[in-house]
Design a protein around this motif. Structure first.
Motif, PDB file in Angstrom:
ATOM      1  N   PHE A  64       0.867  -1.177   0.000  1.00 17.50           N
ATOM      2  CA  PHE A  64       0.000   0.000   0.000  1.00 17.50           C
ATOM      3  C   PHE A  64       0.901   1.223   0.000  1.00 17.50           C
ATOM      4  O   PHE A  64       1.777   1.360   0.858  1.00 17.50           O
ATOM      5  CB  PHE A  64      -0.927  -0.025   1.219  1.00 17.50           C
ATOM      6  CG  PHE A  64      -1.950  -1.124   1.128  1.00 17.50           C
ATOM      7  CD1 PHE A  64      -3.203  -0.884   0.590  1.00 17.50           C
ATOM      8  CD2 PHE A  64      -1.643  -2.409   1.552  1.00 17.50           C
ATOM      9  CE1 PHE A  64      -4.142  -1.902   0.481  1.00 17.50           C
ATOM     10  CE2 PHE A  64      -2.571  -3.440   1.445  1.00 17.50           C
ATOM     11  CZ  PHE A  64      -3.818  -3.189   0.908  1.00 17.50           C
ATOM     12  N   VAL A  65       0.699   2.084  -0.992  1.00 16.65           N
ATOM     13  CA  VAL A  65       1.593   3.224  -1.195  1.00 16.65           C
ATOM     14  C   VAL A  65       0.813   4.530  -1.226  1.00 16.65           C
ATOM     15  O   VAL A  65      -0.370   4.558  -1.561  1.00 16.65           O
ATOM     16  CB  VAL A  65       2.406   3.064  -2.498  1.00 16.65           C
ATOM     17  CG1 VAL A  65       3.393   1.904  -2.394  1.00 16.65           C
ATOM     18  CG2 VAL A  65       1.494   2.859  -3.707  1.00 16.65           C
ATOM     19  N   THR A  66       1.513   5.595  -0.885  1.00 17.37           N
ATOM     20  CA  THR A  66       0.920   6.926  -0.920  1.00 17.37           C
ATOM     21  C   THR A  66       2.022   7.939  -1.217  1.00 17.37           C
ATOM     22  O   THR A  66       3.205   7.610  -1.176  1.00 17.37           O
ATOM     23  CB  THR A  66       0.202   7.251   0.416  1.00 17.37           C
ATOM     24  OG1 THR A  66      -0.540   8.455   0.252  1.00 17.37           O
ATOM     25  CG2 THR A  66       1.170   7.392   1.572  1.00 17.37           C
ATOM     26  N   ARG A  67       1.603   9.135  -1.507  1.00 18.33           N
ATOM     27  CA  ARG A  67       2.513  10.272  -1.625  1.00 18.33           C
ATOM     28  C   ARG A  67       1.998  11.290  -0.629  1.00 18.33           C
ATOM     29  O   ARG A  67       0.930  11.861  -0.826  1.00 18.33           O
ATOM     30  CB  ARG A  67       2.503  10.845  -3.038  1.00 18.33           C
ATOM     31  CG  ARG A  67       3.044   9.849  -4.056  1.00 18.33           C
ATOM     32  CD  ARG A  67       3.149  10.451  -5.421  1.00 18.33           C
ATOM     33  NE  ARG A  67       4.174  11.491  -5.402  1.00 18.33           N
ATOM     34  CZ  ARG A  67       4.277  12.440  -6.325  1.00 18.33           C
ATOM     35  NH1 ARG A  67       3.434  12.485  -7.322  1.00 18.33           N
ATOM     36  NH2 ARG A  67       5.220  13.345  -6.245  1.00 18.33           N
ATOM     37  N   LEU A  68       2.730  11.473   0.444  1.00 19.87           N
ATOM     38  CA  LEU A  68       2.261  12.364   1.499  1.00 19.87           C
ATOM     39  C   LEU A  68       2.050  13.770   0.954  1.00 19.87           C
ATOM     40  O   LEU A  68       2.907  14.321   0.275  1.00 19.87           O
ATOM     41  CB  LEU A  68       3.250  12.368   2.665  1.00 19.87           C
ATOM     42  CG  LEU A  68       3.427  11.014   3.359  1.00 19.87           C
ATOM     43  CD1 LEU A  68       4.440  11.122   4.486  1.00 19.87           C
ATOM     44  CD2 LEU A  68       2.102  10.497   3.891  1.00 19.87           C
ATOM     45  N   GLY A  69       0.880  14.311   1.252  1.00 19.78           N
ATOM     46  CA  GLY A  69       0.551  15.654   0.795  1.00 19.78           C
ATOM     47  C   GLY A  69       0.110  15.719  -0.655  1.00 19.78           C
ATOM     48  O   GLY A  69      -0.162  16.786  -1.175  1.00 19.78           O
ATOM     49  N   ARG A  70       0.043  14.576  -1.325  1.00 17.74           N
ATOM     50  CA  ARG A  70      -0.365  14.540  -2.735  1.00 17.74           C
ATOM     51  C   ARG A  70      -1.481  13.505  -2.876  1.00 17.74           C
ATOM     52  O   ARG A  70      -1.556  12.560  -2.110  1.00 17.74           O
ATOM     53  CB  ARG A  70       0.806  14.110  -3.633  1.00 17.74           C
ATOM     54  CG  ARG A  70       2.080  14.904  -3.502  1.00 17.74           C
ATOM     55  CD  ARG A  70       2.086  16.173  -4.336  1.00 17.74           C
ATOM     56  NE  ARG A  70       1.817  15.948  -5.724  1.00 17.74           N
ATOM     57  CZ  ARG A  70       2.746  16.001  -6.686  1.00 17.74           C
ATOM     58  NH1 ARG A  70       4.002  16.217  -6.385  1.00 17.74           N
ATOM     59  NH2 ARG A  70       2.406  15.834  -7.940  1.00 17.74           N
ATOM     60  N   SER A  71      -2.300  13.672  -3.890  1.00 15.67           N
ATOM     61  CA  SER A  71      -3.380  12.699  -4.087  1.00 15.67           C
ATOM     62  C   SER A  71      -3.254  11.994  -5.436  1.00 15.67           C
ATOM     63  O   SER A  71      -4.217  11.410  -5.918  1.00 15.67           O
ATOM     64  CB  SER A  71      -4.736  13.403  -3.994  1.00 15.67           C
ATOM     65  OG  SER A  71      -4.814  14.410  -4.976  1.00 15.67           O
ATOM     66  N   ASP A  72      -2.065  12.010  -6.039  1.00 16.42           N
ATOM     67  CA  ASP A  72      -1.907  11.459  -7.384  1.00 16.42           C
ATOM     68  C   ASP A  72      -1.219  10.095  -7.413  1.00 16.42           C
ATOM     69  O   ASP A  72      -0.692   9.688  -8.438  1.00 16.42           O
ATOM     70  CB  ASP A  72      -1.137  12.438  -8.266  1.00 16.42           C
ATOM     71  CG  ASP A  72       0.264  12.732  -7.750  1.00 16.42           C
ATOM     72  OD1 ASP A  72       0.583  12.353  -6.606  1.00 16.42           O
ATOM     73  OD2 ASP A  72       1.039  13.350  -8.495  1.00 16.42           O
ATOM     74  N   ILE A  73      -1.234   9.367  -6.303  1.00 16.37           N
ATOM     75  CA  ILE A  73      -0.545   8.070  -6.276  1.00 16.37           C
ATOM     76  C   ILE A  73      -1.145   7.096  -7.280  1.00 16.37           C
ATOM     77  O   ILE A  73      -0.428   6.291  -7.875  1.00 16.37           O
ATOM     78  CB  ILE A  73      -0.502   7.463  -4.849  1.00 16.37           C
ATOM     79  CG1 ILE A  73       0.445   6.242  -4.817  1.00 16.37           C
ATOM     80  CG2 ILE A  73      -1.879   7.081  -4.360  1.00 16.37           C
ATOM     81  CD1 ILE A  73       1.869   6.531  -5.116  1.00 16.37           C
ATOM     82  N   ALA A  74      -2.441   7.148  -7.521  1.00 11.67           N
ATOM     83  CA  ALA A  74      -3.068   6.230  -8.475  1.00 11.67           C
ATOM     84  C   ALA A  74      -2.450   6.376  -9.864  1.00 11.67           C
ATOM     85  O   ALA A  74      -2.337   5.398 -10.602  1.00 11.67           O
ATOM     86  CB  ALA A  74      -4.573   6.458  -8.524  1.00 11.67           C
ATOM     87  N   ASP A  75      -2.013   7.591 -10.209  1.00 15.62           N
ATOM     88  CA  ASP A  75      -1.370   7.823 -11.505  1.00 15.62           C
ATOM     89  C   ASP A  75      -0.032   7.103 -11.616  1.00 15.62           C
ATOM     90  O   ASP A  75       0.457   6.865 -12.723  1.00 15.62           O
ATOM     91  CB  ASP A  75      -1.128   9.321 -11.730  1.00 15.62           C
ATOM     92  CG  ASP A  75      -2.411  10.123 -11.743  1.00 15.62           C
ATOM     93  OD1 ASP A  75      -3.494   9.523 -11.953  1.00 15.62           O
ATOM     94  OD2 ASP A  75      -2.344  11.348 -11.529  1.00 15.62           O
TER      95      ASP A  75
END
Length: 134
Positions: A64-75
């Motif tokens: 499970f991954v994320t980019r803190l402060g960003r919402s474009d991880i799905a891209d």
């Protein structure tokens, strides 16, 4: 079916599953931190691995991954899928596993959801309603 279990009961992960999953999370986090993936779509992209879940047979793992402060991880998921064989090789070497698990990636939206709930709770009309109930 084992005695006393139902077909629908979800079994909690074993200590070994939890340990291997955390070791994989640690290896992946290091790879992303050091920028070892050469895919141009992932260059200069800060990715945080929040959790890894692995199956009982240790053959499949989901990061499970994320980019803190960003919402474009799905891209970034298609680029991460392309990098999965490379990452699997690093995991196999780092953890000295006979066979590294197949990796899949999923966007972790729990942080985004928590930030949304926090923003809602801070909204003046919600704060006012909460004050009335006290």
């Amino acid at each position: 079916m084992k005695h006393g279990t139902t077909h629908h009961a979800a079994k909690a992960p074993s200590q070994r599953q939890l340990r291997v999953a955390e070791e994989i999370r640690h290896v992946l986090a290091g790879v992303f931190l050091r920028g070892e993936i050469r895919d141009p779509e992932l260059a200069d992209v800060q990715i945080t691995v929040t959790e890894v879940r692995i199956g009982p047979d240790l053959k499949r793992a989901t990061a499970f991954v994320t980019r803190l402060g960003r919402s474009d991880i799905a891209d970034k998921l298609p680029a991460l899928r392309r990098a999965a064989p490379f990452l699997r090789g690093i995991i196999a070497r780092s953890l000295r596993l006979r066979a590294a698990p197949d990796l899949s990636f999923q966007a972790d939206t729990s942080i985004d959801y928590a930030m949304h709930v926090d923003a809602l709770l801070r909204a003046p009309e919600v704060a006012r309603d909460l004050d009335k109930s006290n």
